[in-house]
Design a protein around this motif. Structure first.
Motif: not given
Length: 278
Positions: A78, A82, A86, A149-150, A153, A206-207, A209-210
């Motif tokens: 995760s 992220l 990001g 995951s990215s 995020s 975003a965290t 969501a990741a």
């Protein structure tokens, strides 16, 4: 901690007050089942953490150890997702702020990308990625989880960063232009500090969501070793006692808190810029 205590109180009150078989009117269930087969007591879930994962083994790990190990695996994926999301989101926001034509062209597609169901994307990423091999390195199943995951995020960070870069007041921007400051100097001295109060909430979102993306990706792609796959495995074996399945769900909840705490360190580092909006 207060949220966990409140959840425990509401959980036990529901078991105490609501009917064990739930409440059904016609074909519609209005209240859930609260018997031990559907909602075990909190102390039963905590007791299951110390039970051996596989009975009869000479040196088997406990359920709590399995949950902790799986949660750590998912946490690494995760946070990796992220970081990737990001970096890509911030880079795209910088380009969109610099070139308005790029913003008008790319932003609708960035927004539309979030309307695609994650459960439909995960098999495609796993299938396409499985054919990639670069200089002897083959695509691993956990790579698909990190990419998905990215993907989740990326959106909040890109939008939050773009909003932050555009937040400086017009007189401030004009002052920099009057002083013959170029785009790079204006970015470093004005726009980036002003973007911090907008970026931090976006990173928190975003965290979450990741973490959700990593768990769903593990379930969709069948990646072993993570908390998502552990939830499925425990759910399949929870015929009479679902306590073990809830230990994995508890591990996923703690995983989210740990990830949020890791992002809180970024908040401490950038504390001096949090008042830039005012």
């Amino acid at each position: 901690m207060a949220a966990f205590v409140l959840l425990v109180v509401v959980w036990e009150l529901a078991k105490l007050v609501l009917p064990a078989g739930g409440l059904t009117i016609g074909d519609t269930r209005l209240l859930p089942r609260t018997d031990d087969g559907a909602m075990p007591h909190v102390w039963s879930v905590l007791a299951a953490l110390g039970a051996p994962e596989v009975g009869g083994g000479a040196a088997t790990r406990t359920v709590g150890g399995a949950v902790a190990q799986s949660a750590l695996f998912t946490l690494v994926l995760s946070l990796g997702g992220l970081v990737i999301g990001g970096v890509l989101g911030i880079a795209l926001a910088l380009v969109m702020q610099r070139f308005r034509l790029v913003e008008r062209a790319a932003l609708p597609y960035v927004v539309a990308s979030q309307t695609v169901p994650l459960i439909a994307i995960a098999p495609l990423v796993a299938g396409w990625g499985g054919k990639i091999a670069i200089l002897g390195w083959a695509w691993q199943p956990w790579t698909s989880v990190m990419v998905i995951s990215s993907y989740l995020s990326f959106f909040p960070i890109a939008v939050g960063m773009l909003r932050g870069l555009a937040s400086p007041a017009k007189p401030d921007v004009e002052l920099f232009h009057t002083l013959a400051a170029g785009w790079w100097t204006t970015l470093l001295r004005l726009r980036l500090p002003a973007a911090v109060p907008h970026l931090l909430p976006a990173v928190r979102l975003a965290t979450a969501a990741a973490v959700v993306g990593a768990i769903v990706a593990e379930i969709s792609t069948g990646t072993r070793g993570g908390i998502g796959r552990l939830i499925i495995e425990y759910a399949q074996s929870a015929t009479g006692d679902p306590s073990r399945m809830y230990t994995a769900i508890l591990g996923a909840a703690v995983l989210g808190l740990v990830a949020a705490g890791a992002v809180g360190l970024l908040d401490l580092v950038l504390r001096r810029y949090r008042g830039s909006v005012a």
